[in-house]
Design a protein around this motif. Sequence first.
Motif, PDB file in Angstrom:
ATOM      1  N   UNK A   5      13.117 -10.834  -9.955  1.00  0.00           N
ATOM      2  CA  UNK A   5      14.511 -10.882 -10.382  1.00  0.00           C
ATOM      3  C   UNK A   5      14.694 -10.129 -11.698  1.00  0.00           C
ATOM      4  N   UNK A   6      13.771 -10.342 -12.641  1.00  0.00           N
ATOM      5  CA  UNK A   6      13.880  -9.668 -13.934  1.00  0.00           C
ATOM      6  C   UNK A   6      13.750  -8.149 -13.769  1.00  0.00           C
ATOM      7  N   UNK A   7      12.845  -7.704 -12.908  1.00  0.00           N
ATOM      8  CA  UNK A   7      12.688  -6.275 -12.673  1.00  0.00           C
ATOM      9  C   UNK A   7      13.942  -5.699 -12.023  1.00  0.00           C
ATOM     10  N   UNK A   8      14.492  -6.380 -11.020  1.00  0.00           N
ATOM     11  CA  UNK A   8      15.697  -5.890 -10.359  1.00  0.00           C
ATOM     12  C   UNK A   8      16.848  -5.775 -11.357  1.00  0.00           C
ATOM     13  N   UNK A   9      17.002  -6.772 -12.218  1.00  0.00           N
ATOM     14  CA  UNK A   9      18.053  -6.711 -13.237  1.00  0.00           C
ATOM     15  C   UNK A   9      17.853  -5.506 -14.150  1.00  0.00           C
ATOM     16  N   UNK A  10      16.612  -5.283 -14.568  1.00  0.00           N
ATOM     17  CA  UNK A  10      16.326  -4.172 -15.463  1.00  0.00           C
ATOM     18  C   UNK A  10      16.569  -2.832 -14.781  1.00  0.00           C
ATOM     19  N   UNK A  11      16.178  -2.714 -13.517  1.00  0.00           N
ATOM     20  CA  UNK A  11      16.423  -1.473 -12.770  1.00  0.00           C
ATOM     21  C   UNK A  11      17.908  -1.158 -12.714  1.00  0.00           C
ATOM     22  N   UNK A  12      18.720  -2.160 -12.466  1.00  0.00           N
ATOM     23  CA  UNK A  12      20.168  -1.939 -12.430  1.00  0.00           C
ATOM     24  C   UNK A  12      20.703  -1.550 -13.807  1.00  0.00           C
ATOM     25  N   UNK A  13      20.229  -2.222 -14.831  1.00  0.00           N
ATOM     26  CA  UNK A  13      20.702  -1.929 -16.185  1.00  0.00           C
ATOM     27  C   UNK A  13      20.385  -0.492 -16.598  1.00  0.00           C
ATOM     28  N   UNK A  14      19.192  -0.014 -16.241  1.00  0.00           N
ATOM     29  CA  UNK A  14      18.737   1.301 -16.688  1.00  0.00           C
ATOM     30  C   UNK A  14      19.238   2.445 -15.817  1.00  0.00           C
ATOM     31  N   UNK A  15      19.522   2.166 -14.562  1.00  0.00           N
ATOM     32  CA  UNK A  15      19.943   3.227 -13.666  1.00  0.00           C
ATOM     33  C   UNK A  15      18.772   3.936 -13.013  1.00  0.00           C
ATOM     34  N   UNK A  16      19.052   4.907 -12.141  1.00  0.00           N
ATOM     35  CA  UNK A  16      17.998   5.490 -11.290  1.00  0.00           C
ATOM     36  C   UNK A  16      17.077   6.489 -11.954  1.00  0.00           C
ATOM     37  N   UNK A  17      17.411   6.975 -13.142  1.00  0.00           N
ATOM     38  CA  UNK A  17      16.653   8.082 -13.723  1.00  0.00           C
ATOM     39  C   UNK A  17      15.928   7.723 -15.013  1.00  0.00           C
TER      40      UNK A  17
END
Length: 209
Positions: A10-22
């Motif tokens: 969950x924490x990784x998914x949240x961080x991925x969304x926050x940072x974006x794809x690049x």
Amino acid sequence: MPRYARSEREALADLLLDLGPDAPTIDEGWRTRDLAAHLTVRERRPDAAAGILLRPLRRYGEAVRRRTAARPYAELVARVRRPPVWSPVSNPLTDELVNTLEFFIHHEDVRRAQPGWLPRDVPAGFQVVLWKRAAGMARLALRRFPADLLVQAPGFGERTVGRGGDRLRVVGAPGELVLFLSGRQRVARVQVDGPSAPAERLRAASLGF
């Protein structure tokens, strides 16, 4: 019972969304989109995921990962967050065993590639779990290393490994040792004591699986 694999996911998914794809990651050549695609393939495409471990299938697995990375980023992150119950690596029976380290490591792969990162506070119960995994990793990753290695996590335990020779001491918190032993020596907050030549060789060694 704490579900560390789930909380790290969950924490990784949240961080991925926050940072974006690049955004960058510690994995060489991979951006956040690539890492999300890797995790998606690992859980949803057993045929391609076999290429992670089996060299003859590596090219095929990488081709599938690249095609997966082209999907909409929000969709990829949603798939990371909610794996299928039929997945051999993420079903309720295997998730905690197989994914605790996977998601802890990849969470840190993203965190530690960002400017100004700091080590996070890891709950004591999780550190106990990470030390057990780190001790097993040390036995496998360092069994042939030409030195006498004492791997220590103060307050949690220690393990002696290696083929013998110069004496080295590797000291760190359990999570830092996990990162070090998975081949992420350059970002792991670990102290290596002993003769400089074998210590530098250890820091540059190809560890992990």
